[in-house]
Design a protein around this motif. Structure first.
Motif, PDB file in Angstrom:
ATOM      1  N   LYS A  13      31.134  13.342  52.384  1.00  0.00           N
ATOM      2  CA  LYS A  13      30.796  13.581  53.780  1.00  0.00           C
ATOM      3  C   LYS A  13      29.289  13.581  53.993  1.00  0.00           C
ATOM      4  O   LYS A  13      28.797  13.104  55.017  1.00  0.00           O
ATOM      5  N   ARG A  14      28.534  14.091  53.019  1.00  0.00           N
ATOM      6  CA  ARG A  14      27.075  14.042  53.139  1.00  0.00           C
ATOM      7  C   ARG A  14      26.577  12.603  53.110  1.00  0.00           C
ATOM      8  O   ARG A  14      25.674  12.233  53.864  1.00  0.00           O
ATOM      9  N   ALA A  63      23.325  14.489  64.448  1.00  0.00           N
ATOM     10  CA  ALA A  63      24.642  14.823  63.888  1.00  0.00           C
ATOM     11  C   ALA A  63      24.721  14.449  62.415  1.00  0.00           C
ATOM     12  O   ALA A  63      25.296  15.190  61.600  1.00  0.00           O
ATOM     13  N   GLY A  64      24.150  13.308  62.037  1.00  0.00           N
ATOM     14  CA  GLY A  64      24.138  12.908  60.635  1.00  0.00           C
ATOM     15  C   GLY A  64      23.337  13.866  59.771  1.00  0.00           C
ATOM     16  O   GLY A  64      23.720  14.179  58.641  1.00  0.00           O
ATOM     17  N   ILE A  65      22.229  14.362  60.305  1.00  0.00           N
ATOM     18  CA  ILE A  65      21.418  15.330  59.564  1.00  0.00           C
ATOM     19  C   ILE A  65      22.116  16.689  59.521  1.00  0.00           C
ATOM     20  O   ILE A  65      22.056  17.400  58.514  1.00  0.00           O
ATOM     21  N   ALA A  66      22.801  17.050  60.603  1.00  0.00           N
ATOM     22  CA  ALA A  66      23.478  18.349  60.662  1.00  0.00           C
ATOM     23  C   ALA A  66      24.568  18.471  59.597  1.00  0.00           C
ATOM     24  O   ALA A  66      24.834  19.575  59.113  1.00  0.00           O
ATOM     25  N   VAL A  67      25.173  17.362  59.229  1.00  0.00           N
ATOM     26  CA  VAL A  67      26.200  17.387  58.177  1.00  0.00           C
ATOM     27  C   VAL A  67      25.594  17.879  56.862  1.00  0.00           C
ATOM     28  O   VAL A  67      26.255  18.568  56.082  1.00  0.00           O
ATOM     29  N   VAL A 104      41.178  11.692  55.115  1.00  0.00           N
ATOM     30  CA  VAL A 104      40.850  10.593  54.230  1.00  0.00           C
ATOM     31  C   VAL A 104      40.141   9.512  55.042  1.00  0.00           C
ATOM     32  O   VAL A 104      40.698   8.971  55.986  1.00  0.00           O
ATOM     33  N   VAL A 105      38.886   9.235  54.659  1.00  0.00           N
ATOM     34  CA  VAL A 105      38.104   8.181  55.284  1.00  0.00           C
ATOM     35  C   VAL A 105      38.016   7.056  54.268  1.00  0.00           C
ATOM     36  O   VAL A 105      37.472   7.247  53.184  1.00  0.00           O
ATOM     37  N   VAL A 106      38.549   5.893  54.621  1.00  0.00           N
ATOM     38  CA  VAL A 106      38.739   4.759  53.728  1.00  0.00           C
ATOM     39  C   VAL A 106      39.631   5.257  52.596  1.00  0.00           C
ATOM     40  O   VAL A 106      40.822   5.392  52.784  1.00  0.00           O
ATOM     41  N   VAL A 107      39.123   5.540  51.424  1.00  0.00           N
ATOM     42  CA  VAL A 107      39.926   6.147  50.362  1.00  0.00           C
ATOM     43  C   VAL A 107      39.268   7.419  49.846  1.00  0.00           C
ATOM     44  O   VAL A 107      39.607   7.912  48.782  1.00  0.00           O
ATOM     45  N   ILE A 108      38.330   7.955  50.604  1.00  0.00           N
ATOM     46  CA  ILE A 108      37.569   9.120  50.172  1.00  0.00           C
ATOM     47  C   ILE A 108      38.087  10.358  50.896  1.00  0.00           C
ATOM     48  O   ILE A 108      38.038  10.425  52.122  1.00  0.00           O
ATOM     49  N   ILE A 110      38.021  14.045  52.401  1.00  0.00           N
ATOM     50  CA  ILE A 110      37.061  15.035  52.883  1.00  0.00           C
ATOM     51  C   ILE A 110      37.866  16.313  53.135  1.00  0.00           C
ATOM     52  O   ILE A 110      38.814  16.301  53.911  1.00  0.00           O
ATOM     53  N   VAL A 111      37.477  17.405  52.475  1.00  0.00           N
ATOM     54  CA  VAL A 111      38.255  18.639  52.492  1.00  0.00           C
ATOM     55  C   VAL A 111      37.596  19.661  53.416  1.00  0.00           C
ATOM     56  O   VAL A 111      36.378  19.809  53.429  1.00  0.00           O
TER      57      VAL A 111
END
Length: 170
Positions: A13-14, A63-67, A104-108, A110-111
């Motif tokens: 996710k990062r 938003a990308g930095i906030a992650v 699941v994003v693509v095959v990754i 995220i929990v």
């Protein structure tokens, strides 16, 4: 009581957050370059739409930095959820259960940890890395009941694990 164990967003996710931030920054730079290289070809309506798109792209960058800054820990009788601009304190006394949410994003994968009140209403969804999930689950299980969703994301049917399923009678 300060807790040394801090649960962070997973590396997938990062990485996705950095892609969003850098992609939006690249798009913003390209748009600014296009406007300044050909200012005579721009009408006022196009310039205002460029401003609106620019504000949207800056929001995506934030938003990308906030992650990258999302993290939480259990400190005493509270869960402290730290974000980019503000912190949220969730008292454990308001919670009744927790559950695991995997996207699941693509095959990754995220929990996330879903925190629920006594009426099984979602209070918060906290990020956790896949490798830290067993430790987070153990710490939460010591204080809260586990919640499962027998339905779907659109029509959830949440229940506590110790609550029996309803049987359908024909």
């Amino acid at each position: 009581m300060q807790n040394d164990l801090v649960f962070k967003t997973g590396s997938a996710k990062r990485t996705l957050g950095w892609f969003v931030c850098l992609g939006a920054g690249g798009a913003l730079a390209a748009m600014i370059y296009g406007i300044f290289m050909h200012p005579e070809a721009q009408t006022p309506a196009e310039l205002w739409s460029g401003v609106v798109i620019g504000v949207f792209l800056v929001g995506l960058m934030v938003a990308g930095i906030a992650v990258q800054y999302a993290r939480w820990s259990i400190e005493g009788e509270n869960i402290i959820y730290r974000r980019l601009f503000r912190n949220k304190t969730i008292p454990l006394s308001e919670l009744a259960g927790f559950g695991q949410v995997i996207v699941v994003v693509v095959v990754i994968p995220i929990v996330h940890v879903g925190l629920y009140d006594r009426k099984l209403k979602l209070i918060a969804r906290l990020p956790v890395s896949l490798k830290d999930w067993p430790e987070a689950e153990a710490r939460l299980a010591a204080r809260l009941r586990y919640v499962v969703n027998d339905g779907s994301p659109a029509l959830p049917k949440r229940r506590f694990v110790d609550t029996p399923k309803k049987k359908h009678v024909l």
